[in-house]
Structure formats: C-alpha cells, structure tokens
Design an enzyme around this catalytic site. Structure first.
Site, PDB file in Angstrom:
ATOM      1  N   TRP A  41      14.976  25.899  -4.593  1.00 14.08           N
ATOM      2  CA  TRP A  41      14.331  26.008  -6.127  1.00 14.08           C
ATOM      3  C   TRP A  41      14.686  27.113  -6.687  1.00 14.08           C
ATOM      4  O   TRP A  41      15.258  28.067  -6.123  1.00 14.08           O
ATOM      5  CB  TRP A  41      12.741  27.015  -5.351  1.00 14.08           C
ATOM      6  CG  TRP A  41      12.042  27.316  -6.426  1.00 14.08           C
ATOM      7  CD1 TRP A  41      11.165  25.419  -7.069  1.00 14.08           C
ATOM      8  CD2 TRP A  41      11.252  28.202  -7.449  1.00 14.08           C
ATOM      9  NE1 TRP A  41      10.376  26.630  -7.412  1.00 14.08           N
ATOM     10  CE2 TRP A  41      10.764  27.901  -7.819  1.00 14.08           C
ATOM     11  CE3 TRP A  41      12.390  29.933  -7.394  1.00 14.08           C
ATOM     12  CZ2 TRP A  41      10.254  28.282  -9.031  1.00 14.08           C
ATOM     13  CZ3 TRP A  41      11.393  30.116  -8.519  1.00 14.08           C
ATOM     14  CH2 TRP A  41      11.038  29.681  -9.328  1.00 14.08           C
ATOM     15  N   LYS A  62      -6.769  27.162  -9.482  1.00  7.36           N
ATOM     16  CA  LYS A  62      -6.040  25.623  -8.686  1.00  7.36           C
ATOM     17  C   LYS A  62      -6.008  24.217  -9.759  1.00  7.36           C
ATOM     18  O   LYS A  62      -5.155  23.671  -9.367  1.00  7.36           O
ATOM     19  CB  LYS A  62      -8.114  25.241  -7.909  1.00  7.36           C
ATOM     20  CG  LYS A  62      -7.850  26.471  -6.595  1.00  7.36           C
ATOM     21  CD  LYS A  62      -6.448  26.892  -5.472  1.00  7.36           C
ATOM     22  CE  LYS A  62      -5.303  27.249  -5.946  1.00  7.36           C
ATOM     23  NZ  LYS A  62      -5.487  28.534  -5.148  1.00  7.36           N
TER      24      LYS A  62
HETATM   25  C1  F6R Z   1      -1.789  29.912  -6.267  1.00  3.55           C
HETATM   26  C2  F6R Z   1      -0.269  30.518  -4.861  1.00  3.55           C
HETATM   27  C3  F6R Z   1      -0.312  31.754  -5.869  1.00  3.55           C
HETATM   28  C4  F6R Z   1       0.039  32.792  -4.896  1.00  3.55           C
HETATM   29  C5  F6R Z   1       1.347  34.165  -5.181  1.00  3.55           C
HETATM   30  C6  F6R Z   1       0.904  35.235  -4.262  1.00  3.55           C
HETATM   31  O1  F6R Z   1      -2.170  28.063  -5.621  1.00  3.55           O
HETATM   32  O2  F6R Z   1      -0.667  30.288  -4.049  1.00  3.55           O
HETATM   33  O3  F6R Z   1      -0.547  32.055  -6.911  1.00  3.55           O
HETATM   34  O4  F6R Z   1      -1.010  33.580  -3.980  1.00  3.55           O
HETATM   35  O5  F6R Z   1       2.295  33.574  -5.488  1.00  3.55           O
HETATM   36  O6  F6R Z   1       1.541  34.705  -3.035  1.00  3.55           O
HETATM   37  P1  F6R Z   1       1.718  35.504  -1.634  1.00  3.55           P
HETATM   38  O7  F6R Z   1      -0.176  35.667  -0.876  1.00  3.55           O
HETATM   39  O8  F6R Z   1       2.332  35.080  -0.549  1.00  3.55           O
HETATM   40  O9  F6R Z   1       1.910  36.832  -2.635  1.00  3.55           O
END
Ligand code: F6R
Length: 608
Positions: free
Chosen positions: A74, A485
C-alpha cells in the site's frame, strides 16, 4: 502499510509465498511481488495491481527455489508501479528485501549511498535498505543487516535474503508487526498470523529490535548486540477457517455475522452473574483507581466512534470526566496529562501509528494507559500498562464491524469495573446491567435475522448522492459510525449530525428526496428526535429511523422504521450499529463496489 511473508524449507517457496500474501492483501493491495533464491541467484517477479496480476506473471515465469520473500503493498513513498513494488534488490542483485513501514531518513541515506556510487531505480524509501545491507556486507548477512538497521530511523518489519548465503532468511521489526511461523523443518515470517495458519499454529511474536535468523535447521532469535533471545512459542487457538470467508461472499458480511459470538467471547470470564467484574490484564488497584481524576479515550476512525460511546457510558456509570480524542489530534496538541490521568487507547489492530504515538506521549507524561485491542502481542498491547483484549478474532474486511461492537463491550466492562471499585452504582444495579449485557448476543442475532427489510431499503436509496445520519446522545455516536461505514464502502457522500445541531446549519441541505437515517433509541431524547424527524420530513426528506420495539411515535413520524429488540439505553449502540453496517454493505453491493477492499483504504494504518 504492507504485508510481508517469507519462507525457508524444502518445498518450492513461490506458491507458499503467494498463498501467504493472499491472506495479507487486506494490509495493502496496490502491488505485489516475490523474490526467490535459485542456487546462487535471486529472481524477482513483481507488478502493480492485485495479487492475481502477480500470479499471472508467475505462471509465465515460474520461480524455482526453496527460500524466498513476498510483499503486498500500500503505497507511501512512490506511486503504485511495477518498479516501486517490493521486493527491492541491492545494486549488485545479491540482496533482496521486503519492508513494511517507513524509513524516515531515507533521503539522507540515499544521498550518502549515491555519494558512494550506488544507483537507485525506484522512488521508494525501502530501496535504501538492500543498498545499505550490500554496503555493509562482508561475508555475514546477519552482521550486515544489523549494521544497516542501526542507520535507519523509522518503522520497519523487514525480510532479507542474500544469494551469497542462499539457505538463510533474516527478519527484524521495529514498530511494525512481524511474526515467525514454526513448521516441521520449514519456517515462515509474516506480518500477521492468518498468513501462516495453513501451515502452523506455533509462532514467535517478535519484539522491536529482535532479529530472526532462519535456516532449514531452525530459527535463532538475536538481540541487536547478537545475544541469543529465548522466547515462548505462542500457540494459536483459533482455526484457520476463522481467517477465511466461511461461506459468506465477503469477509465483511461474515464478520457482521460473527458479532454475536464476538460479543459473547469478549464478555467470557469477565462478566458473570453474581461475581465481580474480573480483568486479568488490568492491574490497577482500588487506590490507583481512586487517584484518577480524568480519563482520555484516544483512537482513530471506527475505534474513535467506540470511544465516543465510552465517554457517554463512563460519565454516566462512573461519574468521572472523560475526554475523547482523535489520536492524530491528541498527539500534537500538548494535552494536559499528569500522573492522575488515565488513558484508554482503543485500536483493533494495535498498530495504528497515530494511536501508538498518542499512547507513547501519554506515558511520557506520566499517565497510566489501558489498551483495548484485538491483536495479542500488538505494539499497543506491549506498550500499555494494562490490556483488555477484544476477542473478535481476526478482522479481515477493511471496514471494521465486529471489532467495533467488541470495543463497545470492552468499554462497558471497564465502566462496570470502575463503578464497582468506586461504588458509583449499587451492587443490584451492577447485577442488572450485567444481566442485560449477557443477553446482547441473542438480541444481536435477532437483529441479524431481520436483514430483508434492510436489503429492501438499500434497493430504494443506493442511487442517492448524499445520505445524512441524525441522532442524539448515544444515537449520535452510532450515527457517526453508520455514516463512516456507508461512505467508506459505497463512496456515497455522508455526514452525521447531532439532532440538536440541525437548525444550526445542516438543515439547509435538506430538500425533496434527501435521505436521512435517524436514530431514536434513547428514552429521554425520543421526543426531541421525533421533532427532528418532523423538521426534515416537512422539507421533503425521506426518513429511515431505528428505534426500540413499541416506539409508535417514531413510526408515525418516519417513512420507514427498523425495530431493535428492547435493551437498556446504554447498550443501544451494540444493536443499532448492525442494521447500519448491513445497509452500507447492501448499498455497496448494489453499486458494484469492492466491499472488502474499498478504494484508497487499508486495514491497518501503520504510517502517519
Ligand atoms: C473503519 C476502520 C478504521 C479503523 C481505524 C483505526 O471501518 O476500520 O476507521 O477503525 O483505522 O484502526 P485500529 O482500530 O486498528 O487502530
């Protein structure tokens, strides 16, 4: 933000690397590549685009060899392209590297290497790594990797192979995840466990600055000063199938359906009738809890939305001031923190760069940190003082669903734990809250049994250019998550507003046919929400409302209603988010979008 894999064994490496990469595509999917040692030569095949492009290329140019590395990318430095795809080789082609993370000082290193005669072919930061290793190579690849790493600033998980030592793979990490899989006479490295689960359940979780030296004879773990490191083997208990789609068309739908189980699992052994809330990995004493005068909840994206629910719930049940902050804002705004501050970090992956940086900032200033995370051994879990794991299992779809509901459950658990210690609720009240909490999995199943109506709604509204969400109190927190979402997987423009804010601007956007999704679950706010619904329907909006069974006022005001099984107001977000996840999913499908891998997004944001 990439996925890396590596293999050393007796089988052909290339198919094993590809299979591992297919489990890591959620970490990045703009290009992919593999490098395999064939006798005394490294062959690399890589290309822009999804993994299938690489597979096509490999079918025309198969790679021979039993030691190799692979990568799914990515882009951060350098656009997605064949040249910028990993693996990257050193100038003489003897060293090949896959890397996840960012080399912050790559420009200086590049200039320095160029002054020594090195030429670069890609725009990536990564290419300095194999070049540095080649520069330091004097017959010992481990030594050369250690010396190269000592020059690098930033974050990395890297896998290195060297054609002059063809049976060896060297790996190291700092601030980016990396595990080592231990098979029978074959060994793996990977950014995440699902990549190796088809081969082994025994793994080493590498810590920062630990080096793994892998040959067909085994794995040696070394510290930066080349001292051997002894480590327990972590045995993965969840099944390989848990990381697959399990019969659903998409990971997201599978994960939406896993929510009742994920909620139940997260409560297991913590919420039990008649017993105090017990948290193994939270060591805070009653005195320490008494000493806390302020709580910060810090997270990003969906996890931040769970944090907003946390503020409402903790303030209500524990009567302590709670501030919720976006990690990228928190880390740079000189927040007021001291030894009496408690920080709750929420992160599904436990690797989000901003969240991790916020955690470190808070710790530096003396705060105690609780991590709510889904990944055992993640950076956040290792650096926090206390941990509350959400037992959601691996979440593969980029859009977070089951992790969110388990984050909510974790927040309720923490709130009850504090309420219990601070006596802010009677034991009868705590018992009744726990009882209701334990019924949430069954109620969530009931919501999932009502999908058809949501599918019909999706058919009606999927062509809209804008969709607005409204709510008050906890319904506003859910509205934010529903809106996120929808926009992330269907690319429909969407905003969420607090109902009371409507008249302060957003109502100007309402016109004939505007779609508004309104939450009306909070008993003390229902009348206010009904007024908001009337304000927008009068101006031509079509309103889909969600509320608890029996709220007839809402039915009268809205055009369509989704009924949720009755629960306590504080638990409404757990049930209310499910129809919103499903709505986003069905709209995304109707629009032909790539549900599990929305454009421009990656599962885990391990760079700023
Ligand atoms: C949206 C989503 C992101 C994550 C964000 C934080 O569906 O998945 O907004 O919630 O990137 O990620 P974590 O929880 O892994 O720190």
């Amino acid at each position: 933000m990439c996925g890396i894999v590596g293999f050393v064994g007796k089988k052909q490496a290339s198919p094993i690397l590809i299979e591992g990469l297919s489990k890591l595509e959620y970490r990045g999917y703009d290009s992919a590549g593999v490098a395999v040692i064939d006798k005394d030569h490294i062959n690399v095949v890589k290309c822009k685009g999804r993994l299938e492009n690489l597979e096509n290329k490999l079918s025309k140019h198969p790679l021979k060899g039993i030691v190799g590395i692979g990568h799914t990318r990515w882009a951060t430095h350098g656009k997605p392209s064949d040249i910028n795809a990993h693996p990257h080789n050193s100038q003489d082609g003897t060293i090949s590297v896959v890397h996840n993370g960012i080399v912050e000082n790559y420009l200086q290193l590049r200039e320095w290497l160029m002054s020594k005669g090195y030429k670069f072919v890609s725009e990536t930061d990564t290419e300095v790594i194999p070049q540095l290793i080649e520069y330091f190579y004097k017959g010992d690849i481990v030594e050369a990797v250690i010396r190269a790493i000592s020059k690098i600033k930033g974050s990395y998980a890297i896998g290195v192979i060297c054609s002059k030592e063809p049976g060896k793979l060297v790996a190291v990490r700092k601030d980016s995840p990396l595990i080592v899989g231990l098979g029978k006479n074959e060994y793996y490295i990977a950014s995440d466990i699902p990549a190796v689960l088809n081969h082994t359940r025994d793994i080493y979780l590498l810590n920062d600055n630990e080096f793994a030296v892998i040959t067909e004879n085994g794995v040696k773990l070394l510290s930066e000063d080349k001292k051997e490191v002894k480590k327990d083997i972590y045995h993965v208990t969840w099944s390989a199938n848990a990381a697959e789609k399990g019969g659903f068309e998409h990971f997201m739908m599978k994960e939406i359906h896993e929510q009742p189980k994920a909620i139940r699992d997260t409560m297991t052994s913590r919420i039990m009738p008649g017993k105090p809330v017990t948290l193994d990995d939270i060591k805070l004493t009653k005195e320490q809890i008494e000493n806390i005068d302020k709580i910060y909840i810090v997270a990003c994206g969906t996890a931040y939305h769970a944090g907003i629910v946390g503020k409402y719930v903790i303030e209500k049940l524990v009567r302590m001031p709670v501030e919720v902050d976006i990690a990228s804002e928190f880390r740079y705004r000189n927040p007021i923190i001291n030894k009496r501050t408690l920080m709750i970090i929420i992160s599904q992956s436990g690797e989000t760069a901003d969240t991790l940086a916020a955690l470190r900032e808070a710790k530096k200033r003396g705060a105690r940190v609780i991590a709510v995370t889904n990944v055992v051994g993640s950076s956040v879990s290792r650096e926090a003082d206390d941990i509350l794991y959400t037992w959601a299992g691996p979440e593969i779809a980029v859009a977070s669903t089951k992790a969110y509901v388990t984050q909510l459950i974790a927040i309720y658990i923490i709130a009850l734990f504090f309420a219990q210690h601070k006596n802010t609720l009677s034991s009868e009240k705590i018992e009744s809250i726990k009882k209701e909490m334990l019924s949430l999995p069954i109620k969530a199943e009931k919501v999932l049994g009502n999908k058809e109506i949501i599918q019909e709604m999706a058919e009606k509204i999927y062509k809209n250019k804008d969709i607005f969400f409204l709510g008050r109190g906890l319904d506003y927190a859910v509205a934010l998550e529903g809106s996120l979402k929808l926009k992330e997987i269907s690319y429909i423009h969407s905003e969420a507003y607090a109902g009371g804010e409507l008249k302060h601007g957003p109502i100007a956007l309402i016109e004939d046919g505007t779609v508004v999704i309104a939450g009306a679950t909070q008993e003390n706010l229902i009348k206010k929400m009904v007024s908001n619904i009337e304000e927008v329907t009068t101006r031509g909006a079509k309103v889909l409302a969600f509320t608890f069974e029996g709220n007839k006022d809402v039915e009268r005001a809205a055009d369509y209603v989704i009924y949720l099984p009755k629960t306590m107001d504080i638990f409404a977000p757990v049930l209310a988010v499910i129809p919103l996840q499903l709505l986003a999913y069905y709209i995304s499908i109707k629009k032909g979008c790539d549900v599990d891998k929305p454009r421009n997004l990656a599962k885990s944001v391990t760079v700023e």
